[in-house]
Design an enzyme around this catalytic site. Structure first.
Site, PDB file in Angstrom:
ATOM      1  N   TRP A 129     -13.648   3.982   0.725  1.00 59.89           N
ATOM      2  CA  TRP A 129     -14.675   4.685  -0.461  1.00 59.89           C
ATOM      3  C   TRP A 129     -15.038   3.675  -1.407  1.00 59.89           C
ATOM      4  O   TRP A 129     -16.137   3.714  -2.083  1.00 59.89           O
ATOM      5  CB  TRP A 129     -14.182   5.879  -0.940  1.00 59.89           C
ATOM      6  CG  TRP A 129     -12.880   5.532  -2.151  1.00 59.89           C
ATOM      7  CD1 TRP A 129     -11.681   4.950  -1.893  1.00 59.89           C
ATOM      8  CD2 TRP A 129     -13.097   5.863  -3.499  1.00 59.89           C
ATOM      9  NE1 TRP A 129     -11.243   5.078  -2.751  1.00 59.89           N
ATOM     10  CE2 TRP A 129     -11.947   5.393  -3.843  1.00 59.89           C
ATOM     11  CE3 TRP A 129     -14.222   6.558  -4.487  1.00 59.89           C
ATOM     12  CZ2 TRP A 129     -11.636   5.807  -5.315  1.00 59.89           C
ATOM     13  CZ3 TRP A 129     -13.681   6.354  -5.696  1.00 59.89           C
ATOM     14  CH2 TRP A 129     -12.415   6.061  -6.357  1.00 59.89           C
ATOM     15  N   GLU A 164      -3.686   7.924  -6.849  1.00 60.93           N
ATOM     16  CA  GLU A 164      -2.762   8.064  -5.730  1.00 60.93           C
ATOM     17  C   GLU A 164      -1.183   8.210  -6.044  1.00 60.93           C
ATOM     18  O   GLU A 164      -0.587   8.470  -5.289  1.00 60.93           O
ATOM     19  CB  GLU A 164      -2.803   6.810  -4.585  1.00 60.93           C
ATOM     20  CG  GLU A 164      -4.276   6.933  -3.973  1.00 60.93           C
ATOM     21  CD  GLU A 164      -4.326   5.647  -2.996  1.00 60.93           C
ATOM     22  OE1 GLU A 164      -3.762   4.848  -3.035  1.00 60.93           O
ATOM     23  OE2 GLU A 164      -5.451   5.829  -2.100  1.00 60.93           O
TER      24      GLU A 164
HETATM   25  C1  BGC Z   1      -6.552   2.630  -4.163  1.00 61.88           C
HETATM   26  C2  BGC Z   1      -7.735   3.185  -3.414  1.00 61.88           C
HETATM   27  C3  BGC Z   1      -8.530   2.201  -2.563  1.00 61.88           C
HETATM   28  C4  BGC Z   1      -7.667   1.333  -1.724  1.00 61.88           C
HETATM   29  C5  BGC Z   1      -8.472   0.106  -1.116  1.00 61.88           C
HETATM   30  C6  BGC Z   1      -5.732   1.821  -3.140  1.00 61.88           C
HETATM   31  O1  BGC Z   1      -4.831   0.785  -3.801  1.00 61.88           O
HETATM   32  O2  BGC Z   1      -5.795   3.587  -4.763  1.00 61.88           O
HETATM   33  O3  BGC Z   1      -8.533   3.860  -4.055  1.00 61.88           O
HETATM   34  O4  BGC Z   1      -9.579   2.968  -1.859  1.00 61.88           O
HETATM   35  O5  BGC Z   1      -6.808   0.829  -2.476  1.00 61.88           O
HETATM   36  O6  BGC Z   1      -9.048  -0.599  -2.318  1.00 61.88           O
END
Ligand code: BGC
Length: 775
Positions: A357, A488
């Site tokens: 995303w 996350e």
């Molecule tokens: C982030 C995500 C992101 C991914 C790739 C993760 O550490 O929490 O939002 O899409 O990295 O950049």
């Protein structure tokens, strides 16, 4: 935070030989041209720690999933852009003694990434034995003018001896990804040929059957004259090499020009690859190094002429923004709608070079403001072409009737992420893809996109939200349960404010555009309805109900939006309470401790306030910023840029500046202790936005541009170019003046610090902030 690299406006400079920092520097000094790219590995043999990495955009492999416990719905594979044949190799021997940079004595080592001209250079000395020292100067680039060409100019000088230099230039296709799930190799030999003029290796990927042809042609020069040499050729499985021995006298220099062409079956018929690659090599060599180099640098000059950000008074910030702009342009050029922007670009293996995303939420707004509208359109069409697969993805999870769930991670439209909390729960990505359509149209004015492509995607996504939201009898509201928001560091939460906001926004925006198309082109709407089996009245009644009755968690005592229903049950503490020795927490704490904590990995409610800022007053933005910012550890690179933009919006310029440096120098200063894995390319777009939307206060709304600039205290001025609906304009902000110079020939509608202007083509407006604004 002290930078390991020297501060300079146009270059990244590493002084001294630092094997302990080699992986970090290999990432930082990466080069690329959107079509291919590579980490800054050494040409010479190096038996020390290194992540060898060369990548060709779009050439990937579906690596079989590896998880502790299989869950229904997991994808079978994780797609990885493959570590492709290594074409930089040049081994050097002096009087038959081979140099290994991990073992030889190295002095006066200098590594430079020149961002203005787009090359990587190393100048250093190697003492092979007593009284036998050579100086090596290597410069390499991947051409911005002819993306399938790479070039190394490799000069070796004897400083103190007469002897023989041996050069072995090679292409090694026997490479593997360090992050393979089962330690397998993914390349197979197809063919190889090598003679006194050139060498060619064709390898193919297993399963996906991409063929990649990598060719090299060599030229040796002494005193500016090409010298005849006797070439000894070797080959073995997936490997070709040419060796040449050249006598040198003390003080003499020999230059090897290694011309390289890399072509793949993505663009050339497999049967024609050998012929085409040889012909590209022949053309390159006929042009010669100097011409190839000047064509390449001319392309960079063009890029910089409209995308440079100039900061006066802060060299560290200046270097950082150029580094970000440089790496973004090296990663994606927007010429091919099959390609996308991997979070690490061509600089590492993490995230597999796949699409996240990040593209819509960060990459797109950057390219919409800095590049031709076709670039943004290609990013959107990429997703349009994956719509069918997204409907299949949703169906695998139990959704029906054309509901589309775009993958969290993808190469070809199929989901290939396999951690349940992200694959199944991080559904907010669907909202980013819907919002991207709105963002593209408001920047470009390309309304036709909606009727031709956009609405179909929006209906698929709205169908998903409609099925994913459920009605809670308890709350008498719609709820979205069991999700992971952008943060996350919390999983399986109920009613993530950001996700619920995006769901409601998507449903409203889709309804609005259905009405528009129905009234402006009912035949087209009927065609679409028939094609996707869409019954407007049957399906949209529920959408309207969800829009009216969605539940949004809110804390009425603090007057802030809550990240999710249970957020206030957590022990709320500032991130400053975490000892420095425990940061980053994702490298020091157990996962369950992180999940129970209140600490945010990245912007979540704030990510929503960023998108929907115009729905909220400044006080609301400020209250939410003040509540969440102290608890945010910014362990996602995507975080500080968003906080910086909101900090500017609420007038907190000190905080905005602090967060700007954090986003801009994230990799150069390795804030999160992970640059060895590669650079954070997608967050680099956020850095640019932190200047343009943050300090510059640029917004696109109501069919015009808004600017409300601020300037960090220690900056004398900053300037940038931006685009809006075919108009390119330049903004310069000093302590007193804001100048907007319309460098196109169309009139620019703009509201500058609250005043309306129509700036004609080739004209400018200068606003004296003290006189015009405060008086
Ligand atoms: C982030 C995500 C992101 C991914 C790739 C993760 O550490 O929490 O939002 O899409 O990295 O950049």
């Amino acid at each position: 935070m002290n930078s390991f690299y020297k501060t300079d406006a146009w270059q990244i400079i590493e002084e001294g030989f630092h094997p302990e920092m080699n992986r970090e520097s290999e990432s930082i000094f990466s080069i690329g041209n959107g079509y291919m790219g590579q980490r800054a590995n050494f040409e010479e043999t190096y038996s020390g720690d290194s992540l060898q990495g060369s990548y060709v955009a779009g050439v990937y492999y579906p690596d079989k999933t590896r998880v502790g416990w299989w869950k229904n719905g997991y994808p079978e594979y994780f797609a990885k852009v493959l570590n492709a044949p290594n074409w930089i190799g040049i081994n050097i021997s002096v009087d038959e003694k081979k140099i290994d940079l991990a073992k030889s004595k190295i002095s006066s080592f200098l590594r430079i990434l020149d961002m203005k001209q787009g090359y990587l250079e190393r100048i250093f000395r190697v003492t092979v034995s007593e009284n036998k020292t050579i100086e090596i100067c290597s410069r390499r680039f991947v051409s911005m003018a002819e993306p399938d060409l790479g070039m190394i100019r490799y000069a070796v000088k004897s400083l103190d001896f007469d002897g023989v230099l041996d050069f072995t230039a090679y292409i090694d296709g026997d490479v593997k990804n360090q992050d393979t799930n089962y330690g397998e190799k993914f390349w197979e030999d197809v063919s190889k040929e090598i003679d006194e003029n050139s060498g060619l290796l064709i390898t193919r990927t297993l399963k996906t059957d991409f063929h990649v042809a990598t060719g090299m042609s060599l030229e040796f020069i002494k005193d500016n004259i090409v010298i005849p040499v006797k070439i000894r050729n070797f080959n073995r499985d997936k490997y070709i090499a040419s060796s040449v021995s050249i006598p040198v006298r003390k003080g003499e220099e020999v230059v090897l020009n290694k011309y390289v062409a890399v072509l793949s079956s993505l663009n050339v018929e497999k049967g024609n690859l050998a012929k085409e690659t040889k012909s590209r090599l022949h053309q390159a060599k006929t042009k010669g190094y100097d011409k190839l180099y000047s064509e390449h640098t001319r392309e960079w000059e063009k890029i910089w002429s409209t995308s440079d950000v100039i900061i006066e008074g802060d060299i560290s910030a200046q270097q950082a923004i150029r580094f970000n702009i440089f790496q973004l342009n090296q990663t994606y050029t927007g010429k091919d709608e099959r390609l996308n922007i991997g979070p690490k670009g061509f600089t590492g293996e993490k995230y597999g070079g796949s699409t996240y995303w990040d593209t819509e939420a960060f990459g797109l707004p950057f390219f919409l403001k800095t590049a031709d509208p076709k670039v943004g359109k290609n990013l959107l069409v990429y997703r349009y072409k994956h719509l069918e697969k997204s409907i299949e993805n949703a169906a695998k999870l139990g959704f029906k009737d054309g509901a589309a769930l775009y993958p969290m991670v993808t190469m070809n439209g199929e989901e290939c992420h396999n951690e349940w909390e992200i694959t199944f729960e991080e559904i907010h990505r669907n909202g980013a893809i819907a919002f991207a359509i709105f963002n593209y149209i408001r920047h470009t004015g390309d309304n036709e996109y909606m009727a031709d492509y956009g609405l179909e995607v929006l209906i698929g996504i709205s169908r998903f939200w409609s099925q994913r939201a459920t009605f809670s009898e308890n709350l008498k509201k719609y709820v979205i349960l069991g999700v992971t928001g952008p943060n996350e560091y919390e999983n399986n939460v109920n009613n993530n404010w950001y996700t619920n906001s995006l769901a409601v926004w998507t449903l409203s925006y889709t309804l609005e555009n259905i009405r528009i198309l129905e009234s402006e082109n009912s035949a087209k709407m009927s065609d679409l309805n028939a094609r996707i089996n869409f019954n407007i009245s049957n399906e949209t009644t529920r959408w309207q109900d969800i829009i009216k009755n969605m539940h949004f968690p809110f804390d009425s005592s603090r007057n802030v939006f809550l990240q999710q229903d249970g957020f206030l049950d957590k022990e709320l503490k500032p991130a400053s309470s975490i000892p420095a020795s425990e940061r980053p927490i994702n490298q020091n704490w157990s996962w369950d401790r992180i999940l129970r904590s209140c600490f945010l990995k990245q912007a979540d409610v704030l990510q929503g306030l960023y998108l929907f800022e115009d729905q909220f007053d400044t006080e609301t933005l400020k209250r939410n910023f003040d509540f969440y910012e102290p608890m945010t550890v910014h362990e996602s690179s995507l975080s500080p840029c968003i906080y910086s933009i909101i900090a500017s919006r609420i007038g907190n310029i000190e905080k905005a500046y602090e967060l700007y440096l954090r986003t801009a120098r994230l990799d150069l200063d390795d804030y999160n202790n992970e640059v060895s894995d590669g650079l954070h390319i997608t967050s680099m777009a956020g850095t640019w936005l932190a200047i343009v939307e943050g300090f510059g206060g640029m917004r696109i709304s109501e069919g015009k541009v808004f600017l409300n600039p601020l300037i960090p205290v220690n900056w004398q001025s900053y300037s940038f170019h931006a685009r809006f609906r075919g108009i390119l304009f330049e903004v310069k902000v000093t302590k007193d003046l804001v100048t907007v110079n319309n460098v196109s020939d169309k009139t620019l509608p703009i509201t500058l610090c609250g005043k309306e202007y129509q700036i004609n083509g080739s004209e400018k407006v200068i606003l004296n902030l003290k006189v015009d604004f405060f008086s």
